[in-house]
Design an enzyme around this catalytic site. Structure first.
Site, PDB file in Angstrom:
ATOM      1  N   SER A 169     -22.629 -66.790 -98.389  1.00  0.00           N
ATOM      2  CA  SER A 169     -22.529 -66.737 -99.850  1.00  0.00           C
ATOM      3  C   SER A 169     -22.502 -65.278-100.270  1.00  0.00           C
ATOM      4  O   SER A 169     -23.516 -64.581-100.195  1.00  0.00           O
ATOM      5  CB  SER A 169     -23.714 -67.464-100.505  1.00  0.00           C
ATOM      6  OG  SER A 169     -23.642 -68.836-100.237  1.00  0.00           O
TER       7      SER A 169
ATOM      8  N   LYS B 137     -19.430 -71.332-105.585  1.00  0.00           N
ATOM      9  CA  LYS B 137     -20.788 -71.251-105.045  1.00  0.00           C
ATOM     10  C   LYS B 137     -21.712 -70.524-106.019  1.00  0.00           C
ATOM     11  O   LYS B 137     -22.871 -70.918-106.209  1.00  0.00           O
ATOM     12  CB  LYS B 137     -20.799 -70.536-103.689  1.00  0.00           C
ATOM     13  CG  LYS B 137     -22.199 -70.348-103.079  1.00  0.00           C
ATOM     14  CD  LYS B 137     -22.921 -71.677-102.867  1.00  0.00           C
ATOM     15  CE  LYS B 137     -24.383 -71.503-102.483  1.00  0.00           C
ATOM     16  NZ  LYS B 137     -24.613 -71.108-101.103  1.00  0.00           N
TER      17      LYS B 137
ATOM     18  N   LYS C 297     -30.348 -62.786-104.539  1.00  0.00           N
ATOM     19  CA  LYS C 297     -29.033 -62.198-104.272  1.00  0.00           C
ATOM     20  C   LYS C 297     -27.936 -62.972-105.000  1.00  0.00           C
ATOM     21  O   LYS C 297     -27.058 -62.388-105.650  1.00  0.00           O
ATOM     22  CB  LYS C 297     -28.796 -62.178-102.760  1.00  0.00           C
ATOM     23  CG  LYS C 297     -27.429 -61.687-102.318  1.00  0.00           C
ATOM     24  CD  LYS C 297     -26.472 -62.838-101.954  1.00  0.00           C
ATOM     25  CE  LYS C 297     -27.005 -63.695-100.838  1.00  0.00           C
ATOM     26  NZ  LYS C 297     -26.050 -64.771-100.464  1.00  0.00           N
TER      27      LYS C 297
END
Length: 301
Positions: free
Chosen positions: A102, A177, A245
């Site tokens: 990701s 995502k 993140k």
């Protein structure tokens, strides 16, 4: 040509919480998998699951028809794929690179451009479903890239996931995502606030969560997380550090396209605060600890 078990050697790089069970599922599906991680103990575990050990990135990529990378963030993808000794320096021309990390959409675009110059096809294919989804082989996989490449890779992806969708050109999987992580974070926070509200009200919490999950408030998040929240078990299926993140990715990407994400911005701060309090290694359901602290309770992760 479809990448089926009878004609495909896979190099798998990144054997963390997600990567290790993914390798296991590929082996179970009949694939020849050569696995590499910086941690030799993780490589040993992959060998016990039926994989072949690799001593380096080059070793994993050199004879692969498909290389899968599953590492924490954009800097690691750049290091593993683009830098000296990396995947693109060693993968055969005509092979396929599937990055399931990701990362930022732009990094996926940059990797695809660099790979094209080497004659290597690329898909960005981040996943949702956490450790449980990886173990059960029922991940949701959101893919960016070309349709022909996606079709060829589908047998590999079907060994790992249940909902597999081509979302658009390179970088599109990462954009979806990012949206996924926005929805998940807001959902977990809502569950966390409800849990603390119920606890402080003296309600039977287990009963309350069961009935809530049977109505419109029900969700995959509640189904997956309610038992561990009830048990106070915050062992990571997906770490706060990684969600921190990801919230940075979604708020930055949204700003770049001019989309307002006010709830996402708030959650980015709440996740970041939890990380600063030393809980970065806990599961993202530990957002409930942050709500308890805001509600005057003293907690330890």
């Amino acid at each position: 040509m479809s990448h089926t078990p009878d004609n495909t050697k896979i190099g798998f790089i990144g054997l963390g919480i997600m990567g290790t069970p993914m390798v296991r599922n590929l082996v179970t599906a009949g694939y020849d998998v050569t696995a590499y991680d910086l941690d030799p103990a993780r490589v040993d575990a992959a060998v016990k699951d039926g994989g072949t050990p690799a001593s380096s990135i080059a070793d994993a990529a050199r004879e692969a028809d498909v290389v899968i990378t599953m590492v924490p963030a954009s800097p690691q993808v750049e290091q593993v794929v683009l830098h000296e000794g990396g995947v693109l320096e060693n993968i055969p021309s005509g092979a396929l690179l599937i990055d399931m990390s990701s990362i930022t959409p732009q990094t996926s675009v940059d990797v695809a451009k660099a790979a094209a110059a080497k004659g290597v096809r690329v898909l960005d294919a981040p996943v949702s479903g956490g450790e449980a989804g990886a173990v059960e082989g029922v991940l949701s996989i959101m893919v960016g890239g070309e349709k022909a490449t996606f079709d060829a890779a589908l047998p590999v992806l079907e060994a790992l996931g249940k909902t597999i969708v081509l979302c658009g050109p390179h970088g599109s999987g990462q954009t979806v995502k990012a949206a996924n992580q926005l929805i998940v974070a807001v959902n977990i926070q809502a569950v966390a606030e409800a849990v603390v509200f119920l606890e402080k009200s003296g309600v039977d919490l287990a009963a309350a969560l069961d009935v809530l999950n049977g109505g419109l408030a029900g969700s995959t998040v509640l189904t997956r997380k309610k038992d561990s929240i009830l048990a106070g078990d915050f062992r990571p299926g997906f770490k706060i550090d990684l969600h921190h993140k990801d919230m940075g990715i979604v708020t930055d990407a949204a700003r770049n396209v001019g989309a307002a994400v006010p709830a996402g911005a708030l959650l980015a701060q709440l996740v970041g605060a939890l990380r600063q309090q030393g809980d970065g290694g806990l599961d993202h359901s530990a957002l409930v600890l942050g709500v308890r602290r805001l509600s005057g309770e003293k907690t330890e992760g």
